[in-house]
Design an enzyme around this catalytic site. Sequence first.
Site, PDB file in Angstrom:
ATOM      1  N   GLU A 189      -3.860 -94.502   2.674  1.00 45.59           N
ATOM      2  CA  GLU A 189      -4.676 -95.015   1.576  1.00 45.59           C
ATOM      3  C   GLU A 189      -4.269 -96.435   1.186  1.00 45.59           C
ATOM      4  O   GLU A 189      -5.108 -97.279   0.882  1.00 45.59           O
ATOM      5  CB  GLU A 189      -4.529 -94.113   0.339  1.00 45.59           C
ATOM      6  CG  GLU A 189      -5.031 -92.687   0.528  1.00 45.59           C
ATOM      7  CD  GLU A 189      -3.926 -91.743   1.016  1.00 45.59           C
ATOM      8  OE1 GLU A 189      -3.024 -92.186   1.773  1.00 45.59           O
ATOM      9  OE2 GLU A 189      -3.970 -90.555   0.650  1.00 45.59           O
TER      10      GLU A 189
ATOM     11  N   CYS B 188       1.419 -95.198   3.233  1.00 47.43           N
ATOM     12  CA  CYS B 188       0.405 -94.166   3.474  1.00 47.43           C
ATOM     13  C   CYS B 188      -0.919 -94.799   3.911  1.00 47.43           C
ATOM     14  O   CYS B 188      -1.186 -95.972   3.664  1.00 47.43           O
ATOM     15  CB  CYS B 188       0.151 -93.375   2.192  1.00 47.43           C
ATOM     16  SG  CYS B 188       1.600 -92.556   1.501  1.00 47.43           S
TER      17      CYS B 188
ATOM     18  N   TYR C 108      12.637 -93.827   5.654  1.00 46.13           N
ATOM     19  CA  TYR C 108      11.397 -93.201   5.166  1.00 46.13           C
ATOM     20  C   TYR C 108      10.738 -93.893   3.961  1.00 46.13           C
ATOM     21  O   TYR C 108       9.522 -94.049   3.939  1.00 46.13           O
ATOM     22  CB  TYR C 108      11.650 -91.729   4.825  1.00 46.13           C
ATOM     23  CG  TYR C 108      11.798 -90.806   6.008  1.00 46.13           C
ATOM     24  CD1 TYR C 108      11.984 -91.284   7.313  1.00 46.13           C
ATOM     25  CD2 TYR C 108      11.763 -89.426   5.837  1.00 46.13           C
ATOM     26  CE1 TYR C 108      12.129 -90.414   8.381  1.00 46.13           C
ATOM     27  CE2 TYR C 108      11.902 -88.557   6.907  1.00 46.13           C
ATOM     28  CZ  TYR C 108      12.086 -89.057   8.172  1.00 46.13           C
ATOM     29  OH  TYR C 108      12.216 -88.192   9.222  1.00 46.13           O
TER      30      TYR C 108
ATOM     31  N   ASN D 158       8.240 -95.369   8.728  1.00 43.54           N
ATOM     32  CA  ASN D 158       9.422 -96.170   9.041  1.00 43.54           C
ATOM     33  C   ASN D 158      10.644 -95.260   9.172  1.00 43.54           C
ATOM     34  O   ASN D 158      10.732 -94.243   8.474  1.00 43.54           O
ATOM     35  CB  ASN D 158       9.655 -97.190   7.912  1.00 43.54           C
ATOM     36  CG  ASN D 158      10.625 -98.288   8.323  1.00 43.54           C
ATOM     37  OD1 ASN D 158      11.839 -98.095   8.271  1.00 43.54           O
ATOM     38  ND2 ASN D 158      10.114 -99.415   8.758  1.00 43.54           N
ATOM     39  N   ALA D 159      11.571 -95.648  10.025  1.00 43.91           N
ATOM     40  CA  ALA D 159      12.801 -94.867  10.190  1.00 43.91           C
ATOM     41  C   ALA D 159      13.521 -94.720   8.844  1.00 43.91           C
ATOM     42  O   ALA D 159      14.140 -93.690   8.577  1.00 43.91           O
ATOM     43  CB  ALA D 159      13.714 -95.544  11.205  1.00 43.91           C
TER      44      ALA D 159
ATOM     45  N   CYS E 117      -0.121 -93.387  -4.045  1.00 45.87           N
ATOM     46  CA  CYS E 117      -1.423 -93.916  -3.618  1.00 45.87           C
ATOM     47  C   CYS E 117      -2.454 -93.835  -4.745  1.00 45.87           C
ATOM     48  O   CYS E 117      -3.264 -94.742  -4.911  1.00 45.87           O
ATOM     49  CB  CYS E 117      -1.910 -93.175  -2.377  1.00 45.87           C
ATOM     50  SG  CYS E 117      -0.956 -93.644  -0.912  1.00 45.87           S
TER      51      CYS E 117
ATOM     52  N   ASN F  59      -1.485 -93.736   8.137  1.00 44.25           N
ATOM     53  CA  ASN F  59      -0.096 -93.836   7.675  1.00 44.25           C
ATOM     54  C   ASN F  59       0.752 -94.605   8.687  1.00 44.25           C
ATOM     55  O   ASN F  59       0.617 -94.425   9.888  1.00 44.25           O
ATOM     56  CB  ASN F  59       0.500 -92.449   7.397  1.00 44.25           C
ATOM     57  CG  ASN F  59       0.289 -91.436   8.508  1.00 44.25           C
ATOM     58  OD1 ASN F  59      -0.733 -91.464   9.194  1.00 44.25           O
ATOM     59  ND2 ASN F  59       1.242 -90.541   8.669  1.00 44.25           N
TER      60      ASN F  59
HETATM   61 ZN   LIG Z   1       0.443 -91.864  -0.434  1.00 44.43          ZN
END
Ligand SMILES: [Zn+2]
Lengths: 132, 132, 132, 132
Positions: A43, A41, A36, A33-34, A79, A30
């Site tokens: 995957e 992720c 979000y 980032n600040a 994902c 993963n």
């Molecule tokens: Zn995910």
Amino acid sequence: MLMKFAGPYSHFRVGCSILLADGTVVQGANVENAAYPVGTCAERVAMGTAVVQGAKKGDIRAIAVATDISPPASPCGMCRQFIREFCELNMPILMYDNEARSTVMTLGQLLPMSFGPEKLKTTDEVEHGLSQ
Amino acid sequence: MLMKFAGPYSHFRVGCSILLADGTVVQGANVENAAYPVGTCAERVAMGTAVVQGAKKGDIRAIAVATDISPPASPCGMCRQFIREFCELNMPILMYDNEARSTVMTLGQLLPMSFGPEKLKTTDEVEHGLSQ
Amino acid sequence: MLMKFAGPYSHFRVGCSILLADGTVVQGANVENAAYPVGTCAERVAMGTAVVQGAKKGDIRAIAVATDISPPASPCGMCRQFIREFCELNMPILMYDNEARSTVMTLGQLLPMSFGPEKLKTTDEVEHGLSQ
Amino acid sequence: MLMKFAGPYSHFRVGCSILLADGTVVQGANVENAAYPVGTCAERVAMGTAVVQGAKKGDIRAIAVATDISPPASPCGMCRQFIREFCELNMPILMYDNEARSTVMTLGQLLPMSFGPEKLKTTDEVEHGLSQ
Ligand SMILES: [Zn+2]
Ligand SMILES: [Zn+2]
Ligand SMILES: [Zn+2]
Ligand SMILES: [Zn+2]
């Protein structure tokens, strides 16, 4: 390869390995980032890397996801959708917990009645106003 | 490496190369999805791959983005934000058009007054109710 | 209206108000998700609500973003890009801090050399193989 | 309300209605972006609007999604995950086709073994190094 994690916000470490038909394994983690919603992720990082290196539908034999919790975490819905574009519905997704115990589900089991490419109109249909 | 594109929906081919301090180049391309918001851009694929391989703030010397239009396309705002987490504001972003002509801007010029990690409360501040 | 926040993960409260030409104000707040990238920001919630209610390019006079930190936070890059689709580049974005002091920048200043709709091929161009 | 669509790229019109416990219906439509991953789906626009207006877990009775194809489209994985944060697993999701015929599945059926808030460490656990 020693994989690096970049998850300082969720404090949640996720690793993903994609097994290709030729035996190659592509890895992801993963990358947060600040802001979000801008992060990604494990995957999707692994799958993006694999696709850019040439993996196509049919080349991907299995996906494994590992976290340090138990029971194991499953891929998030975003994902599952990302993976859906490049994998067969019967492809196994293995989920490992902090003791390396695993649960396995197929993509089709994790994303039933999925939305996919066949739902979209082709350029030709758009051009000529055909309905699906 | 012959990079593969997976952009059947936008018909827009984007390639991204990240130059690391040790001379390594990491590549990416756009990887689209039938559910459009689930896809990702070339810049984020390349950066995700680089971060998982160990690239940290300070290791990234330049990012180049190439498309087959002219004038060249710039990274979308989401990618500017994703890059911001791992790069200095004075890092150059080179944008190439279909004739390999380029424009260059720094990250700070493309994302002025940016939102970044320093804006978020630390876990300690949340725990003890400190205000920033 | 008493606006509700759903930001239990970042502990970061963001509110957004969009002023329309007819004087209406549409509000948003950040709506986060356990899978961080799946959540959304205040600006996109407000703009999504406004667009669904009928706001079009030219109808949006200003956007204000408020957080409880100082100096004020700016919209993330993803939100700048989302806003770009529906607003003029000279539209003002006001950013308020925890004391209601504000900074103002135009959209064009916050997202210079932006990527937008005019960069994509039309369906007709795709169909007939025209290059841009 | 006459709902507006902003889906010029996918040419795919999706509408979403959320039924709240008090009888209110909140609507959404897909709001696309030239940078495809930056756009959002009908379900997330509707749910974001509902949450900002105060809807909480337990307040949402049903979600309906309508498209102009047949068989009906289902929510993408990203939307299933977004909805998961605010709805019970037994909440029905109705999917309508172009003839207003519907299929119904529960959220739990569409997103089995889902990832949710209970998987994340609390701030307290992060602070004190507790493992889950
Ligand atoms: Zn995910
Ligand atoms: Zn991008
Ligand atoms: Zn944002
Ligand atoms: Zn969706």
